[in-house]
Design a protein around this motif. Sequence first.
Motif, mmCIF file in Angstrom:
data_model
loop_
_atom_site.group_PDB
_atom_site.id
_atom_site.type_symbol
_atom_site.label_atom_id
_atom_site.label_comp_id
_atom_site.label_asym_id
_atom_site.label_seq_id
_atom_site.Cartn_x
_atom_site.Cartn_y
_atom_site.Cartn_z
ATOM 1 N N THR A 5 0.835 -1.212 0.000
ATOM 2 C CA THR A 5 0.000 0.000 0.000
ATOM 3 C C THR A 5 0.867 1.260 0.000
ATOM 4 N N LYS A 6 1.991 1.216 0.717
ATOM 5 C CA LYS A 6 2.893 2.368 0.741
ATOM 6 C C LYS A 6 3.519 2.555 -0.640
ATOM 7 N N ILE A 7 3.898 1.467 -1.276
ATOM 8 C CA ILE A 7 4.488 1.559 -2.622
ATOM 9 C C ILE A 7 3.448 2.132 -3.589
ATOM 10 N N ALA A 8 2.234 1.636 -3.471
ATOM 11 C CA ALA A 8 1.167 2.134 -4.344
ATOM 12 C C ALA A 8 0.940 3.626 -4.105
ATOM 13 N N ALA A 9 0.976 4.054 -2.836
ATOM 14 C CA ALA A 9 0.771 5.471 -2.511
ATOM 15 C C ALA A 9 1.890 6.324 -3.094
ATOM 16 N N VAL A 37 3.714 10.109 -7.197
ATOM 17 C CA VAL A 37 4.696 10.470 -8.228
ATOM 18 C C VAL A 37 3.967 10.729 -9.543
ATOM 19 N N SER A 38 3.021 9.864 -9.901
ATOM 20 C CA SER A 38 2.263 10.049 -11.149
ATOM 21 C C SER A 38 1.502 11.375 -11.134
ATOM 22 N N THR A 86 11.146 15.417 -0.733
ATOM 23 C CA THR A 86 11.314 16.632 0.058
ATOM 24 C C THR A 86 9.978 17.099 0.637
ATOM 25 N N GLU A 87 8.951 17.084 -0.192
ATOM 26 C CA GLU A 87 7.646 17.613 0.222
ATOM 27 C C GLU A 87 6.900 16.681 1.183
ATOM 28 N N ARG A 88 7.012 15.387 0.975
ATOM 29 C CA ARG A 88 6.238 14.428 1.783
ATOM 30 C C ARG A 88 7.135 13.296 2.296
ATOM 31 N N PRO A 89 8.044 13.581 3.225
ATOM 32 C CA PRO A 89 8.975 12.561 3.721
ATOM 33 C C PRO A 89 8.275 11.393 4.430
ATOM 34 N N GLU A 90 7.074 11.611 4.943
ATOM 35 C CA GLU A 90 6.356 10.530 5.631
ATOM 36 C C GLU A 90 6.059 9.363 4.691
ATOM 37 N N LEU A 91 5.959 9.640 3.378
ATOM 38 C CA LEU A 91 5.720 8.556 2.408
ATOM 39 C C LEU A 91 6.924 7.612 2.320
ATOM 40 N N PHE A 92 8.107 8.119 2.617
ATOM 41 C CA PHE A 92 9.334 7.370 2.416
ATOM 42 C C PHE A 92 9.962 6.815 3.689
ATOM 43 N N ASN A 97 10.641 4.207 6.776
ATOM 44 C CA ASN A 97 10.720 2.739 6.767
ATOM 45 C C ASN A 97 9.579 2.085 7.537
ATOM 46 N N ALA A 98 8.810 2.850 8.242
ATOM 47 C CA ALA A 98 7.702 2.274 9.010
ATOM 48 C C ALA A 98 6.642 1.794 8.038
ATOM 49 N N ALA A 99 6.246 0.547 8.163
ATOM 50 C CA ALA A 99 5.220 -0.017 7.285
ATOM 51 C C ALA A 99 3.871 0.576 7.623
ATOM 52 N N SER A 100 3.051 0.827 6.568
ATOM 53 C CA SER A 100 1.707 1.333 6.837
ATOM 54 C C SER A 100 0.697 0.553 6.027
#
Length: 155
Positions: A115-119, A124-125, A144-150, A152-155
């Motif tokens: 789900t994180k990869i999909a997000a 990015v798209s 830079t804008e959304r570091p929470e997406l990157f 390592n914590a799984a979501s």
Amino acid sequence: SSVELATAKEQLTAAVNEKTLGATQLQTRTAELEASRTALATERSARADLVLTSAINEGRITQAERPEWQGKLVANGADFAAISTELSTKKKAVNTSDATKGLGARKGESTVSKTKIAAINEAVSKKMSDAKLSHLDAFAALRTERPELFSNAAS
């Protein structure tokens, strides 16, 4: 006199028999000693093989050093115990530790959920189409804008 001669003859015969018996016993003991020496050499060689195999497996010596240490261990008059101790305390020449030990536990650290990869891919798209950026530029901007997406914590 004939009595003295007979006594001397008996003593001589007894002495010859005793000498023959002594020579036979000496030959027997010599053969036993040689058999013991051969058995000891065989045992020492077998024990040296075990000590050397162990040292190679522990990385204390390499296979190429085996003949040198074999010679030291089985040499006549060698102090096997002292040489064996020297070998067992020798600094390791080869690293034999498990290079992958415990890596299975690290798997969770880098796991990113689907789900994180999909997000990330969706963001990015969207950034590419909204800002008219290349994939790499959009990805860099999102980091830079959304570091929470990157994280390592799984979501």
